[in-house]
Scaffold this active site. Structure first.
Site, PDB file in Angstrom:
ATOM      1  N   HIS A 276     -29.448 -40.138 -62.641  1.00 18.73           N
ATOM      2  CA  HIS A 276     -29.955 -38.775 -62.467  1.00 18.73           C
ATOM      3  C   HIS A 276     -30.292 -38.141 -63.825  1.00 18.73           C
ATOM      4  O   HIS A 276     -31.298 -37.450 -63.964  1.00 18.73           O
ATOM      5  CB  HIS A 276     -28.894 -37.896 -61.793  1.00 18.73           C
ATOM      6  CG  HIS A 276     -28.555 -38.286 -60.390  1.00 18.73           C
ATOM      7  ND1 HIS A 276     -27.336 -38.786 -60.038  1.00 18.73           N
ATOM      8  CD2 HIS A 276     -29.278 -38.228 -59.242  1.00 18.73           C
ATOM      9  CE1 HIS A 276     -27.303 -39.017 -58.734  1.00 18.73           C
ATOM     10  NE2 HIS A 276     -28.473 -38.699 -58.228  1.00 18.73           N
TER      11      HIS A 276
ATOM     12  N   LYS B 143     -35.341 -46.544 -57.967  1.00 14.48           N
ATOM     13  CA  LYS B 143     -34.263 -47.176 -57.186  1.00 14.48           C
ATOM     14  C   LYS B 143     -34.530 -47.020 -55.690  1.00 14.48           C
ATOM     15  O   LYS B 143     -34.362 -47.951 -54.928  1.00 14.48           O
ATOM     16  CB  LYS B 143     -32.928 -46.556 -57.545  1.00 14.48           C
ATOM     17  CG  LYS B 143     -31.832 -47.075 -56.658  1.00 14.48           C
ATOM     18  CD  LYS B 143     -30.506 -46.476 -56.949  1.00 14.48           C
ATOM     19  CE  LYS B 143     -29.526 -46.951 -55.904  1.00 14.48           C
ATOM     20  NZ  LYS B 143     -29.340 -45.973 -54.840  1.00 14.48           N
TER      21      LYS B 143
HETATM   22  P1  AMP Z   1     -29.955 -38.862 -54.905  1.00 12.97           P
HETATM   23  O1  AMP Z   1     -29.108 -37.788 -55.506  1.00 12.97           O
HETATM   24  O2  AMP Z   1     -29.241 -40.125 -54.646  1.00 12.97           O
HETATM   25  O3  AMP Z   1     -30.770 -38.359 -53.747  1.00 12.97           O
HETATM   26  O4  AMP Z   1     -31.026 -39.241 -56.015  1.00 12.97           O
HETATM   27  C1  AMP Z   1     -31.805 -38.245 -56.642  1.00 12.97           C
HETATM   28  C2  AMP Z   1     -32.877 -38.929 -57.449  1.00 12.97           C
HETATM   29  O5  AMP Z   1     -32.266 -39.778 -58.421  1.00 12.97           O
HETATM   30  C3  AMP Z   1     -33.778 -39.822 -56.571  1.00 12.97           C
HETATM   31  O6  AMP Z   1     -35.116 -39.691 -57.026  1.00 12.97           O
HETATM   32  C4  AMP Z   1     -33.240 -41.195 -56.850  1.00 12.97           C
HETATM   33  O7  AMP Z   1     -34.207 -42.218 -56.688  1.00 12.97           O
HETATM   34  C5  AMP Z   1     -32.821 -41.074 -58.303  1.00 12.97           C
HETATM   35  N1  AMP Z   1     -31.824 -42.093 -58.645  1.00 12.97           N
HETATM   36  C6  AMP Z   1     -30.683 -42.381 -57.950  1.00 12.97           C
HETATM   37  N2  AMP Z   1     -30.052 -43.427 -58.519  1.00 12.97           N
HETATM   38  C7  AMP Z   1     -30.792 -43.799 -59.592  1.00 12.97           C
HETATM   39  C8  AMP Z   1     -30.672 -44.826 -60.586  1.00 12.97           C
HETATM   40  N3  AMP Z   1     -29.647 -45.679 -60.589  1.00 12.97           N
HETATM   41  N4  AMP Z   1     -31.634 -44.911 -61.529  1.00 12.97           N
HETATM   42  C9  AMP Z   1     -32.689 -44.055 -61.539  1.00 12.97           C
HETATM   43  N5  AMP Z   1     -32.861 -43.063 -60.636  1.00 12.97           N
HETATM   44  C10 AMP Z   1     -31.929 -42.942 -59.673  1.00 12.97           C
END
Ligand code: AMP
Length: 280
Positions: free
Chosen positions: A34, A149
């Site tokens: 994030h 991801k």
């Molecule tokens: P989430 O909070 O899981 O909904 O993720 C929020 C954003 O962070 C989304 O665009 C995800 O694709 C991105 N994200 C989550 N995990 C990763 C990671 N390991 N590397 C890069 N971006 C990520």
């Protein structure tokens, strides 16, 4: 940094801000993946623009009530991480502020969202598209950044923006991994120590299988490498066309090998790109 809990207060904060406005939609429980999106957002926004991070555990994209209830919500450390990473505005609405009890409009994507996570998580991408479009409208952002991801999510959102003429430019950012290769995820914290030690096998299985030369070998190689653990349960393992996300039966076009794997009730996803096999 200013924190808004309603759309009207966010709009009021943003009224005096300069452009471009760059949005990072998240569900919180931040890890370095994030933070990489926030840093990229800061670069794009520059010193004149604004970085907005939304933190919202979106109930309508969860298909399993336990997953929603168990989703971590460490709001104080999340706000501190935003502050430390140059975020200007944080939007943390309650579910009630986002969804009226008699809401009756949902955004549905009908092609790219059918396979992979869409097949095993009914309604998930309707929930994602609906919340992301609402966040775009509330923030009036010029740019939004998503992680590679969640590559199906990224493809579905790009399609929504294209098909609905949404005036937001979509940027993507590479997957950030633990030193042992496990893709960083807010759900990793819910793995038992034994499961956490086993979980790097997902990425290892995918990367090793990616070197094989036929779709059947790739799929069976990856399946065997995951299923030889008694702890891991495959939700799906699919080879899909990188653009259409439809099942791929040849390697003549760029494709993606994607998996979702359960450790107890913790579901992890990962994918690797498969190179095109040009006939010699
Ligand atoms: P989430 O909070 O899981 O909904 O993720 C929020 C954003 O962070 C989304 O665009 C995800 O694709 C991105 N994200 C989550 N995990 C990763 C990671 N390991 N590397 C890069 N971006 C990520």
């Amino acid at each position: 940094m200013q924190v808004a809990t309603t759309g009207s207060s966010l709009r009021e904060f943003l009224r005096k801000s300069g452009g471009p406005r760059v949005l990072v939609p998240t569900m919180g429980a931040f890890h370095p993946g994030h933070l990489s999106l926030m840093q990229r957002a800061r670069e794009i926004a520059g010193t004149q623009g604004s970085v907005i991070v939304s933190i919202f555990v979106n109930p309508i994209q969860f298909d399993r009530p336990n997953d929603l209830a168990a989703y971590p919500r460490p709001i104080d450390s999340d706000l501190a991480a935003c502050e430390a990473n140059g975020v200007d505005f944080v939007f943390t609405p309650s579910p009630e502020a986002m969804y009226l009890p008699d809401r009756s409009i949902t955004v549905t994507e009908n092609l790219l969202s059918r396979n992979l996570c869409g097949a095993t998580r009914p309604g998930h991408f309707d929930g994602v598209c609906t919340v992301v479009l609402k966040l775009f409208l509330i923030s009036a952002c010029d740019v939004a950044i998503f992680g590679e991801k969640d590559f199906q999510q990224l493809a579905v959102i790009r399609r929504m923006v294209r098909d609905l003429d949404v005036p937001v430019e979509i940027f993507s950012s590479p997957t950030v991994r633990e030193p042992d290769g496990l893709a960083m995820s807010s759900r990793n914290a819910r793995l038992s120590p034994e499961h956490r030690a086993d979980a790097p096998r997902i990425y290892q299985a995918l990367t090793r299988a990616a070197g094989l030369t036929s779709p059947a070998d790739i799929l069976s190689g990856a399946r065997a490498a995951i299923e030889c653990s008694p702890l891991a349960r495959i939700d799906y393992l699919s080879l899909v066309d990188a653009e259409t996300l439809q099942l791929a039966s040849t390697l003549r076009r760029p494709s993606v090998l994607a998996a979702a794997v359960f450790y107890d009730d913790v579901r992890l996803i990962d994918h690797v790109a498969i190179p095109v096999d040009f006939p010699s």
